[in-house]
Design an enzyme around this catalytic site. Sequence first.
Site, PDB file in Angstrom:
ATOM      1  N   SER A 227       0.822  -1.350  -0.059  1.00 29.39           N
ATOM      2  CA  SER A 227       0.047   0.122  -0.038  1.00 29.39           C
ATOM      3  C   SER A 227       1.035   1.161  -0.043  1.00 29.39           C
ATOM      4  O   SER A 227       1.840   1.429  -0.908  1.00 29.39           O
ATOM      5  CB  SER A 227      -0.939  -0.164   1.280  1.00 29.39           C
ATOM      6  OG  SER A 227      -2.045   0.871   0.959  1.00 29.39           O
TER       7      SER A 227
ATOM      8  N   ASP B  17     -10.538  -5.857  -2.624  1.00 22.73           N
ATOM      9  CA  ASP B  17      -9.599  -4.769  -1.684  1.00 22.73           C
ATOM     10  C   ASP B  17     -10.474  -3.510  -1.701  1.00 22.73           C
ATOM     11  O   ASP B  17     -10.822  -2.864  -2.762  1.00 22.73           O
ATOM     12  CB  ASP B  17      -8.309  -4.420  -2.501  1.00 22.73           C
ATOM     13  CG  ASP B  17      -7.624  -3.609  -1.736  1.00 22.73           C
ATOM     14  OD1 ASP B  17      -7.955  -2.828  -1.068  1.00 22.73           O
ATOM     15  OD2 ASP B  17      -6.276  -3.490  -1.800  1.00 22.73           O
TER      16      ASP B  17
ATOM     17  N   HIS C   2      -7.413  -6.098   1.304  1.00 21.88           N
ATOM     18  CA  HIS C   2      -6.134  -5.335   1.526  1.00 21.88           C
ATOM     19  C   HIS C   2      -5.356  -5.802   2.680  1.00 21.88           C
ATOM     20  O   HIS C   2      -4.365  -5.207   2.955  1.00 21.88           O
ATOM     21  CB  HIS C   2      -6.566  -3.865   1.857  1.00 21.88           C
ATOM     22  CG  HIS C   2      -5.511  -2.795   1.368  1.00 21.88           C
ATOM     23  ND1 HIS C   2      -5.043  -2.576   0.107  1.00 21.88           N
ATOM     24  CD2 HIS C   2      -4.984  -2.022   2.449  1.00 21.88           C
ATOM     25  CE1 HIS C   2      -4.083  -1.664   0.350  1.00 21.88           C
ATOM     26  NE2 HIS C   2      -3.940  -1.233   1.391  1.00 21.88           N
TER      27      HIS C   2
END
Length: 284
Positions: free
Chosen positions: A151, A228, A262
């Site tokens: 991320s 996600d 995620h």
Amino acid sequence: MSKLTLVSSNKTFGGEQRVYSHESSEVGCTMKFGVFLPAEALAGTKLPVVMWLSGLTCTEQNFISKAGAQRVAAELKLIIVNPDTSPRGLNIEGEDDSYDFGSGAGFYVDATTNKWKKNYRMYSYVTKEFLSLVHDNFPTIPDKQGVFGHSMGGHGALIMTLKNPGMFSSVSAFAPISHPMECPWGHKCFGGYLGEDKDTWKAYDASVLVKTYDGPPLDILVDQGSADNFLKENQLLPEKFIEACKESNVPCVLRMKEGYDHSYYFIASFMEDHLRHHAKHLHH
Ligand SMILES: N[C@@H](CCC(=O)N[C@@H](CSC=O)C(=O)NCC(=O)O)C(=O)O
């Protein structure tokens, strides 16, 4: 040589997972980091090193306790190091007001705005001070280093590779923030740390940087979960990075992973693949 303080050490898979702290001159506070040393490194053999960069809200602990990297790193004889995601405890007004700015959200940039520029220097901290400290204190092979992250940390891994041709021999990312200039997280952090002139943001945007990359051939691996939430909210924009890689003839494989979100459950599921990708480039 930088002075390190050992915070914890746990034997695992024949090696040791350690946490250290040190006084950082770059960000002006005490910083913690993790290091996994395989058995061979404990015996003094020099090994390649892979640096993990974590995402928003993380300390050094998230990766260490949730990613499940140690077993495969031990097998592949890779040292793994993972710095924190921001300076901490500086008492800058607003530093703890939200999860996506300030503490835990350094965004791997060197801030230029008045309030943040003295301490929020995570780009220089990681690429200069932290990596030097790692090579000075552990049995690494300095020209065999890789980088990966998740991320915000995936963004960090991509920009550090693209901005420093030849610094990393291997690179990969899990659900990276791929085009921060065009997503809400990027707007908030770049606006806060770099100011409102969007031209200055380009220096930290992987989808922009890849277009002028001029260095050794890259072999970028990106995994992205299809379930996600942040993908759905257009925070990640991996398709923009892939498009830019294609335009620039930079090899990048994006693997869409059906049903994965995620979280670190996603990361742990494909950690082995990523470490094997790094080992392929670092052990030859
Ligand atoms: N809802 C969360 C949002 C923060 C979050 O999901 N952080 C991710 C990284 S997101 C991009 O950089 C993360 O790695 N979290 C740590 C974990 O152990 O899962 C919140 O408000 O905390």
